[in-house]
Structures are given as C-alpha cells and as structure tokens.
Design an enzyme around this catalytic site. Structure first.
Site, mmCIF file in Angstrom:
data_model
loop_
_atom_site.group_PDB
_atom_site.id
_atom_site.type_symbol
_atom_site.label_atom_id
_atom_site.label_comp_id
_atom_site.label_asym_id
_atom_site.label_seq_id
_atom_site.Cartn_x
_atom_site.Cartn_y
_atom_site.Cartn_z
ATOM 1 N N TYR A 23 1.127 -1.042 0.048
ATOM 2 C CA TYR A 23 0.040 0.045 0.326
ATOM 3 C C TYR A 23 0.466 0.983 0.099
ATOM 4 C CZ TYR A 23 2.058 0.984 4.973
ATOM 5 O OH TYR A 23 1.621 1.274 6.300
ATOM 6 N N PHE A 57 2.313 10.043 2.961
ATOM 7 C CA PHE A 57 2.531 9.541 4.711
ATOM 8 C C PHE A 57 3.003 8.196 4.899
ATOM 9 C CE2 PHE A 57 -1.860 8.728 4.250
ATOM 10 C CZ PHE A 57 -2.035 8.096 5.086
ATOM 11 N N ASP A 58 2.376 7.061 4.123
ATOM 12 C CA ASP A 58 3.132 5.922 4.614
ATOM 13 C C ASP A 58 2.968 4.804 3.649
ATOM 14 O OD1 ASP A 58 4.490 3.832 6.199
ATOM 15 O OD2 ASP A 58 2.052 3.241 6.995
ATOM 16 N N ILE A 68 -7.896 0.520 10.338
ATOM 17 C CA ILE A 68 -8.344 1.713 9.943
ATOM 18 C C ILE A 68 -10.324 1.055 9.380
ATOM 19 C CG2 ILE A 68 -7.478 3.500 10.513
ATOM 20 C CD1 ILE A 68 -7.449 4.057 7.722
ATOM 21 N N TYR A 105 -8.999 8.564 10.725
ATOM 22 C CA TYR A 105 -8.340 8.166 12.203
ATOM 23 C C TYR A 105 -9.101 9.480 12.818
ATOM 24 C CZ TYR A 105 -4.149 5.298 10.295
ATOM 25 O OH TYR A 105 -3.260 4.602 10.186
ATOM 26 N N PHE A 141 -5.955 5.631 -0.454
ATOM 27 C CA PHE A 141 -4.503 3.854 -0.201
ATOM 28 C C PHE A 141 -4.716 3.188 -1.452
ATOM 29 C CE2 PHE A 141 -5.531 4.703 4.505
ATOM 30 C CZ PHE A 141 -4.522 4.311 4.720
#
Length: 126
Positions: free
Chosen positions: A44, A55-56, A75, A101, A118
């Site tokens: 991902y 962010f990731d 999540i 979040y 994502f």
C-alpha cells in the site's frame, strides 16, 4: 457507503460521502475474497486526499504489510474496503476521516479530520 445531504446557508444542496469507496486499477481473480479473521498480505501507499502527499508506504519499507482483516486491527476504511477486493487486485481506496483516523489524526503525519487515499494491492490471503 452512507450518503448525507446537507444544506448550506444559500440553500444549495451539497453531497458528502462518508465511508470508503473503491476504484479498481487492476482486477483480481474475482473468486478469492477475504473474510473476517483472515490474515492478509498487502502492499500500500497512503496519501492525504487534500494534497496528495504520501504519509506511509509498504513499498518504501521494502516489505508488504500483514494484518488480520475484520477485527479492528486497521482503520475501518481498510476493514470494509479490502474485503471487497479479490486476490491480485490493485485498487484505490478513498477513505473519509470518520473511517480513517477521525479527529485525532495519526502520528503527526495525518492531520485531524483528514480524508485519505490508499493505493492497495491484495497479494495473499494467508
């Protein structure tokens, strides 16, 4: 997906979608879908919907992410969105903040009330 109609002061109707949407980039096998309690292996990349900043990413770490689906380990947008995917599928999950979040944000990299995107690929159901 829950759809809510709201009225602005000028009485114009706006449509806000809450939850998760899935847009398939590459179809999967169309047969093998995850069930709650299955352990999954995925790649991902997560970005902020507001500006596209990453962010990731499991790709940047050089290893896929493993987790158990449907039990709250991830999540809500992932728990619900990934269960709509079959093995080998690559998709974009659009996740509103209430399925992400929420008002708390995360780790100093996801601001409060942020909608997220994502790009996810379901590699294995273990």
């Amino acid at each position: 997906t829950l759809r809510i109609h709201a009225h602005t002061q000028s009485k114009k109707k706006i449509l806000a979608t809450m939850g998760v949407t899935k847009r398939t980039i590459q179809p999967g096998d169309g047969v093998n879908f995850p069930k709650p309690g299955d352990k999954l292996t995925m790649h991902y990349t997560g970005t902020l919907a507001s500006n596209g900043s990453t962010f990731d990413s499991s790709h940047k770490r050089g290893r896929p992410f493993q987790f158990t689906i449907g039990i709250g380990q991830v999540i809500r947008g992932w728990d619900e969105g990934v269960m709509q995917m079959s093995i080998g599928e690559k998709a974009i999950l659009g996740i509103t903040s209430d399925y992400g979040y929420g008002s708390r944000g995360a780790g100093g990299v996801i601001p409060p009330n942020a909608d997220l995107n994502f790009e996810v690929e379901l590699l294995r159901i273990n």
